[in-house]
Write an enzyme that holds these catalytic residues in place. Structure first.
Site, PDB file in Angstrom:
ATOM      1  N   ASP A  13      26.257  -8.763  15.608  1.00 37.45           N
ATOM      2  CA  ASP A  13      25.935  -7.349  15.784  1.00 37.45           C
ATOM      3  C   ASP A  13      27.081  -6.445  15.357  1.00 37.45           C
ATOM      4  O   ASP A  13      27.265  -5.362  15.909  1.00 37.45           O
ATOM      5  CB  ASP A  13      25.545  -7.060  17.247  1.00 37.45           C
ATOM      6  N   LYS A  16      26.477  -5.738   9.989  1.00 41.26           N
ATOM      7  CA  LYS A  16      26.436  -6.326   8.645  1.00 41.26           C
ATOM      8  C   LYS A  16      25.421  -5.631   7.767  1.00 41.26           C
ATOM      9  O   LYS A  16      25.613  -5.501   6.569  1.00 41.26           O
ATOM     10  CB  LYS A  16      26.089  -7.813   8.726  1.00 41.26           C
ATOM     11  N   GLY A  40      19.441  -9.591  13.999  1.00 43.77           N
ATOM     12  CA  GLY A  40      18.918  -8.233  14.074  1.00 43.77           C
ATOM     13  C   GLY A  40      19.851  -7.299  13.349  1.00 43.77           C
ATOM     14  O   GLY A  40      21.017  -7.186  13.698  1.00 43.77           O
ATOM     15  N   HIS A  41      19.350  -6.693  12.300  1.00 41.38           N
ATOM     16  CA  HIS A  41      20.132  -5.678  11.593  1.00 41.38           C
ATOM     17  C   HIS A  41      19.454  -4.349  11.831  1.00 41.38           C
ATOM     18  O   HIS A  41      18.242  -4.245  11.656  1.00 41.38           O
ATOM     19  CB  HIS A  41      20.081  -5.875  10.079  1.00 41.38           C
ATOM     20  N   THR A 128      17.954 -16.542  22.083  1.00 41.49           N
ATOM     21  CA  THR A 128      16.993 -15.467  21.871  1.00 41.49           C
ATOM     22  C   THR A 128      15.559 -15.953  22.131  1.00 41.49           C
ATOM     23  O   THR A 128      14.623 -15.169  22.065  1.00 41.49           O
ATOM     24  CB  THR A 128      17.093 -14.932  20.430  1.00 41.49           C
ATOM     25  N   GLN A 223      24.058 -13.876  12.473  1.00 43.69           N
ATOM     26  CA  GLN A 223      25.007 -14.140  13.569  1.00 43.69           C
ATOM     27  C   GLN A 223      26.457 -13.935  13.078  1.00 43.69           C
ATOM     28  O   GLN A 223      26.678 -13.088  12.246  1.00 43.69           O
ATOM     29  CB  GLN A 223      24.810 -15.531  14.190  1.00 43.69           C
TER      30      GLN A 223
HETATM   31  P1  IMP Z   1      19.887 -18.669  19.411  1.00 45.24           P
HETATM   32  O1  IMP Z   1      20.447 -18.329  18.072  1.00 45.24           O
HETATM   33  O2  IMP Z   1      18.607 -17.935  19.729  1.00 45.24           O
HETATM   34  O3  IMP Z   1      19.766 -20.146  19.626  1.00 45.24           O
HETATM   35  O4  IMP Z   1      20.929 -18.170  20.534  1.00 45.24           O
HETATM   36  C1  IMP Z   1      22.211 -18.755  20.657  1.00 45.24           C
HETATM   37  C2  IMP Z   1      23.256 -17.712  20.955  1.00 45.24           C
HETATM   38  O5  IMP Z   1      23.469 -16.875  19.816  1.00 45.24           O
HETATM   39  C3  IMP Z   1      22.889 -16.748  22.096  1.00 45.24           C
HETATM   40  O6  IMP Z   1      24.069 -16.407  22.792  1.00 45.24           O
HETATM   41  C4  IMP Z   1      22.352 -15.529  21.359  1.00 45.24           C
HETATM   42  O7  IMP Z   1      22.460 -14.355  22.130  1.00 45.24           O
HETATM   43  C5  IMP Z   1      23.275 -15.512  20.170  1.00 45.24           C
HETATM   44  N1  IMP Z   1      22.701 -14.825  19.005  1.00 45.24           N
HETATM   45  C6  IMP Z   1      21.774 -15.286  18.160  1.00 45.24           C
HETATM   46  N2  IMP Z   1      21.531 -14.390  17.189  1.00 45.24           N
HETATM   47  C7  IMP Z   1      22.343 -13.355  17.408  1.00 45.24           C
HETATM   48  C8  IMP Z   1      22.581 -12.121  16.707  1.00 45.24           C
HETATM   49  O8  IMP Z   1      22.014 -11.809  15.662  1.00 45.24           O
HETATM   50  N3  IMP Z   1      23.514 -11.304  17.267  1.00 45.24           N
HETATM   51  C9  IMP Z   1      24.189 -11.632  18.390  1.00 45.24           C
HETATM   52  N4  IMP Z   1      24.011 -12.765  19.054  1.00 45.24           N
HETATM   53  C10 IMP Z   1      23.105 -13.623  18.573  1.00 45.24           C
END
Ligand code: IMP
Length: 428
Positions: A13, A16, A40-41, A128, A223
């Site tokens: 976040d 980007k 999420g952008h 998520t 990420q």
């Molecule tokens: P997952 O990617 O849904 O498996 O989540 C794993 C971890 O990555 C969690 O702590 C999420 O909150 C974090 N996460 C996944 N995608 C994002 C993103 O785009 N921004 C911030 N945190 C993320």
């Protein structure tokens, strides 16, 4: 100008989307190389605000080819929902290309993501819930379903049946859920096949050809560095490689083609989900950063954990990604503070660490050692050069640059594309 990688330097976040957008019309293709709709952008163009989860941000730039690389995991329902949402707002999505080797997220992986988190209880990751981890687990376990499988119904059915043999045992016997029906999954996936087919290509070959023609390709990470499955705060990470190395494996572009790595870092730090976060502020200062910075997840709406800038992790990001330029975002959020602390090192059980400790056990116990810098009150949102910034804001940027040992080439001073201080051209 060959391929340029764009990564997040913190826990995601960082903005980007804005950075990709800044490169704008000079980019011929933007490739998403990892992650899925966990990302999420938020991109603001004029009065319009776009929240993208799965599509590469290049989709908003006319003339730029948006590419979903082989390293991405795709939820087809979300893909078409996002495409339809953009089309309804007049965005041309017809140039989107999707790798035939990207993996899909069948609905059983969303189910498994959610039940696993519930099962983990206090040891949960805070995912998520989009099925990302289970889809990557399937990829590595070689029971994943790929885009190309949609075009061979018989093969698809056999693969889904194969994957469900074990999963149904787990769902029924461990999680006390009902078994998933093979035909239902196959129908759900095939429902999108005809619409997807014209978008599918060998994207590695396509990219090689574009680069041979001298076109500019941006490889955009989902990420961020500290969420990378290898280099992040494991196990509190996502399930893919969000660092620069992942750009090669996730797109099929060789390392020798990459000429620049741009890392995006916020002027402070945020994190969503569980896991260590040394500079986290659990007081009203953290609340201030959250409300002024509008720090709520684009994908899940969860409030983000907020804290001061951590130069140790930014320096780490510079190292593991080979960063050539930093883009510092959201400097304006700090306007109005009397003093701004920056974490310069950690204290772990009485020992000073200038670099991230070797083990996560130590990192979880790290407390920040701060240096404090004077703040500024002036509105900085119309600054376009470093000289337009008040002295203390400029000093803050220059001090961070020294600490992270890589040049800060642009600074975000507001959400709009124009609200940017340019120090040097990112596409030089
Ligand atoms: P997952 O990617 O849904 O498996 O989540 C794993 C971890 O990555 C969690 O702590 C999420 O909150 C974090 N996460 C996944 N995608 C994002 C993103 O785009 N921004 C911030 N945190 C993320």
């Amino acid at each position: 100008m060959p391929a340029i990688v764009l990564v997040g330097a913190q826990w995601g976040d960082e903005g980007k989307g804005k950075a990709t957008d800044l490169l704008g019309s000079r980019v011929d293709a933007v490739v998403k190389f990892n992650g899925g709709n966990n990302a999420g952008h938020t991109i603001v163009i004029g009065d319009e605000k776009y929240a993208l989860h799965l599509l590469p941000s290049g989709i908003l730039t006319p003339g730029c080819v948006p590419i979903i690389g082989n390293g991405v995991v795709i939820d087809l329902g979300v893909l078409f929902e996002e495409i339809d949402g953009l089309r309804a707002r007049g965005v041309d999505t017809s140039s989107l290309v999707v790798s035939a080797s990207a993996h899909l997220i069948p609905s059983y992986n969303r189910t498994l993501d959610k039940v696993t988190e519930r099962f983990l209880g206090s040891r949960r990751i805070g995912t998520t819930g989009r099925g990302i981890g289970p889809a990557y687990a399937d990829k590595m376990a070689r029971v994943g379903i790929r885009v190309q499988d949609l075009f061979d119904e018989e093969g698809l059915r056999a693969k889904v049946a194969g994957a469900l043999t074990l999963k149904n045992q787990v769902l029924v016997k461990i999680y006390n859920r009902r078994a998933v029906d093979v035909d239902e999954v196959v129908d759900e996936l095939l429902a999108h096949a005809d619409r997807l087919r014209p978008m599918v290509a060998d994207t590695s070959l396509l990219l090689e050809r574009m680069l041979d023609e001298g076109r500019t390709v941006v490889l955009e990470a989902g990420q961020a560095t500290l969420l990378d499955v290898d280099h992040g705060t494991y196990p509190f990470v996502t399930s893919s490689n969000a660092t620069a190395g992942g750009a090669c494996t996730g797109s099929g572009i060789p390392p020798t083609r990459i000429s620049a790595v741009i890392a995006i870092a916020k002027a402070y730090t945020t994190r969503v989900g569980e896991g260590p976060f040394p500079t986290e502020l659990l007081d009203e200062q953290g609340e201030r950063l959250r409300s002024v910075g509008a720090e709520y997840g684009t994908t899940t709406g969860r409030p983000r954990r907020c804290g001061w800038f951590d130069a140790v992790i930014a320096r780490y990001a510079a190292r593991v990604n080979g960063v050539t330029d930093f883009v510092l975002t959201k400097l304006d959020v700090l306007t109005g503070l009397d003093e701004i602390p920056v974490c310069v090192a950690y204290d772990v059980d009485g020992v000073r660490h200038d670099e991230i400790p070797m083990t996560q056990r130590e990192f979880a116990r790290a407390t920040p050692i701060y240096e404090t810098f004077p703040g500024w009150d002036e509105d900085i949102s119309s600054a376009t050069t470093l000289n337009d910034l008040p002295k203390n804001a400029r000093q803050y940027v220059e001090t961070l640059e020294e600490m992270i040992k890589a040049p800060i080439s642009a600074v975000g001073v507001g959400p709009e594309r124009e609200a940017t201080v340019t120090v040097r051209d990112l596409l030089r």
